[in-house]
Design a protein around this motif. Structure first.
Motif, mmCIF file in Angstrom:
data_model
loop_
_atom_site.group_PDB
_atom_site.id
_atom_site.type_symbol
_atom_site.label_atom_id
_atom_site.label_comp_id
_atom_site.label_asym_id
_atom_site.label_seq_id
_atom_site.Cartn_x
_atom_site.Cartn_y
_atom_site.Cartn_z
ATOM 1 N N HIS A 1 0.943 -1.229 -0.133
ATOM 2 C CA HIS A 1 -0.121 -0.078 0.085
ATOM 3 C C HIS A 1 0.876 1.167 0.017
ATOM 4 O O HIS A 1 0.625 2.380 -0.537
ATOM 5 C CB HIS A 1 -0.781 0.117 1.148
ATOM 6 C CG HIS A 1 -1.603 1.331 1.469
ATOM 7 N ND1 HIS A 1 -2.728 1.480 0.460
ATOM 8 C CD2 HIS A 1 -1.905 2.188 2.105
ATOM 9 C CE1 HIS A 1 -3.584 2.581 0.647
ATOM 10 N NE2 HIS A 1 -2.705 3.065 1.861
ATOM 11 N N ASN A 2 2.107 1.280 0.728
ATOM 12 C CA ASN A 2 2.740 2.327 0.805
ATOM 13 C C ASN A 2 4.014 2.605 -0.250
ATOM 14 O O ASN A 2 4.930 3.359 -0.231
ATOM 15 C CB ASN A 2 3.624 2.412 2.469
ATOM 16 C CG ASN A 2 2.448 2.690 3.314
ATOM 17 O OD1 ASN A 2 1.609 3.532 3.043
ATOM 18 N ND2 ASN A 2 2.732 1.952 4.367
ATOM 19 N N GLY A 3 3.770 1.814 -1.207
ATOM 20 C CA GLY A 3 4.861 1.543 -2.387
ATOM 21 C C GLY A 3 6.143 1.216 -1.953
ATOM 22 O O GLY A 3 7.258 1.559 -2.641
ATOM 23 N N GLN A 4 6.260 0.276 -0.795
ATOM 24 C CA GLN A 4 7.285 -0.240 -0.467
ATOM 25 C C GLN A 4 7.675 -1.664 -0.665
ATOM 26 O O GLN A 4 8.668 -2.206 -0.109
ATOM 27 C CB GLN A 4 7.738 0.297 1.028
ATOM 28 C CG GLN A 4 7.493 1.577 1.365
ATOM 29 C CD GLN A 4 7.177 1.939 2.821
ATOM 30 O OE1 GLN A 4 6.720 0.911 3.590
ATOM 31 N NE2 GLN A 4 7.748 3.002 3.253
ATOM 32 N N LEU A 5 6.927 -2.246 -1.396
ATOM 33 C CA LEU A 5 7.013 -3.649 -1.812
ATOM 34 C C LEU A 5 8.338 -3.929 -2.237
ATOM 35 O O LEU A 5 8.956 -4.928 -1.772
ATOM 36 C CB LEU A 5 5.779 -4.044 -2.674
ATOM 37 C CG LEU A 5 5.991 -5.688 -3.208
ATOM 38 C CD1 LEU A 5 5.573 -6.428 -1.541
ATOM 39 C CD2 LEU A 5 4.915 -5.631 -3.972
ATOM 40 N N ASN A 6 9.160 -3.207 -3.110
ATOM 41 C CA ASN A 6 10.597 -3.748 -3.580
ATOM 42 C C ASN A 6 11.423 -3.584 -2.409
ATOM 43 O O ASN A 6 12.139 -4.762 -2.278
ATOM 44 C CB ASN A 6 10.968 -2.826 -4.599
ATOM 45 C CG ASN A 6 10.275 -2.804 -6.048
ATOM 46 O OD1 ASN A 6 9.822 -3.983 -6.379
ATOM 47 N ND2 ASN A 6 10.326 -1.932 -6.755
ATOM 48 N N ASP A 7 11.253 -2.809 -1.570
ATOM 49 C CA ASP A 7 12.184 -2.925 -0.109
ATOM 50 C C ASP A 7 12.085 -4.185 0.525
ATOM 51 O O ASP A 7 13.019 -4.619 0.749
ATOM 52 C CB ASP A 7 12.016 -1.700 0.596
ATOM 53 C CG ASP A 7 12.419 -0.383 -0.092
ATOM 54 O OD1 ASP A 7 13.160 -0.607 -1.105
ATOM 55 O OD2 ASP A 7 11.767 0.628 0.283
ATOM 56 N N LEU A 8 10.792 -4.360 0.823
ATOM 57 C CA LEU A 8 10.254 -5.581 1.548
ATOM 58 C C LEU A 8 10.843 -6.982 0.759
ATOM 59 O O LEU A 8 11.436 -7.804 1.628
ATOM 60 C CB LEU A 8 8.749 -5.709 1.572
ATOM 61 C CG LEU A 8 8.230 -6.783 2.589
ATOM 62 C CD1 LEU A 8 8.864 -6.535 4.121
ATOM 63 C CD2 LEU A 8 6.710 -6.671 2.644
ATOM 64 N N LEU A 9 10.652 -6.945 -0.719
ATOM 65 C CA LEU A 9 11.104 -8.136 -1.020
ATOM 66 C C LEU A 9 12.658 -8.332 -1.300
ATOM 67 O O LEU A 9 13.134 -9.378 -1.087
ATOM 68 C CB LEU A 9 10.763 -8.132 -2.555
ATOM 69 C CG LEU A 9 9.053 -8.269 -2.758
ATOM 70 C CD1 LEU A 9 8.694 -8.172 -4.472
ATOM 71 C CD2 LEU A 9 8.689 -9.699 -2.218
ATOM 72 N N LYS A 10 13.321 -7.286 -1.170
ATOM 73 C CA LYS A 10 14.901 -7.507 -1.061
ATOM 74 C C LYS A 10 15.207 -7.703 0.336
ATOM 75 O O LYS A 10 16.197 -8.552 0.342
ATOM 76 C CB LYS A 10 15.585 -5.799 -1.126
ATOM 77 C CG LYS A 10 15.407 -5.424 -2.744
ATOM 78 C CD LYS A 10 15.988 -4.106 -2.830
ATOM 79 C CE LYS A 10 15.825 -3.674 -4.294
ATOM 80 N NZ LYS A 10 16.197 -2.063 -4.523
ATOM 81 N N GLN A 11 14.631 -7.615 1.432
ATOM 82 C CA GLN A 11 14.758 -7.798 2.642
ATOM 83 C C GLN A 11 14.509 -9.304 2.817
ATOM 84 O O GLN A 11 15.041 -10.287 3.644
ATOM 85 C CB GLN A 11 13.759 -7.215 3.814
ATOM 86 C CG GLN A 11 14.306 -5.669 4.035
ATOM 87 C CD GLN A 11 13.269 -5.163 5.046
ATOM 88 O OE1 GLN A 11 12.320 -5.811 5.485
ATOM 89 N NE2 GLN A 11 13.336 -3.896 4.855
ATOM 90 N N GLN A 12 13.579 -10.061 2.120
ATOM 91 C CA GLN A 12 13.361 -11.558 2.206
ATOM 92 C C GLN A 12 14.391 -12.398 1.296
ATOM 93 O O GLN A 12 14.312 -13.359 1.666
ATOM 94 C CB GLN A 12 11.822 -11.822 1.143
ATOM 95 C CG GLN A 12 10.572 -11.034 1.951
ATOM 96 C CD GLN A 12 10.396 -11.260 3.415
ATOM 97 O OE1 GLN A 12 10.300 -12.633 3.743
ATOM 98 N NE2 GLN A 12 10.158 -10.354 4.169
ATOM 99 N N ASN A 13 15.131 -11.737 0.640
ATOM 100 C CA ASN A 13 16.244 -12.294 -0.125
ATOM 101 C C ASN A 13 17.351 -12.584 0.485
ATOM 102 O O ASN A 13 17.988 -11.862 1.383
ATOM 103 C CB ASN A 13 16.501 -12.031 -1.567
ATOM 104 C CG ASN A 13 15.231 -12.051 -2.226
ATOM 105 O OD1 ASN A 13 14.526 -12.954 -2.305
ATOM 106 N ND2 ASN A 13 15.122 -11.097 -3.259
#
Length: 118
Positions: free
Chosen positions: A106-118
């Protein structure tokens, strides 16, 4: 109509949460219905008692009106009323993990979150 088993689970889960949130904010059933634009206030009672499902078009308005975490509330509703879809989308993730994911989306931070998952 919901099955008796679903009504019972709804009474002790979503219906109880809805009632607790309503009382915490000081709304009567009639006042909450008015705030949501629902003509018949007995609909609030039916949802709280588990006699009817919370309509999906009210999930977000209820959360916003009652200051509930909207992601958690929508996830609970999805899990209760559409369990197969919920499992397909989220597998075994916890509610908090899913809420964090949706909040980032929702906050447009999905890419940051996905990078943290890797």
């Amino acid at each position: 109509m919901l099955s008796e088993k679903r009504r019972e689970r709804n009474r002790s889960n979503l219906g109880a949460r809805l009632k607790d949130a309503r009382l915490k904010k000081g709304y009567t059933q009639k006042a909450l219905a008015k705030a949501l634009g629902v003509e018949n206030h007995t609909m609030i009672s039916q949802m709280e008692l588990g006699y009817m499902a919370v309509p999906s078009n009210l999930w977000v308005p209820l959360a916003e009106t009652l200051n509930m975490d909207r992601y958690i509330w929508v996830l609970l509703c999805t899990q209760e009323y559409h369990p197969d879809m919920h499992r397909s989308l989220f597998g075994n993730l916890s509610r908090r993990e899913i809420a964090n994911f949706l909040d980032a989306l929702h906050n447009g931070q999905l890419n940051d979150l996905l990078k943290q998952q890797n």
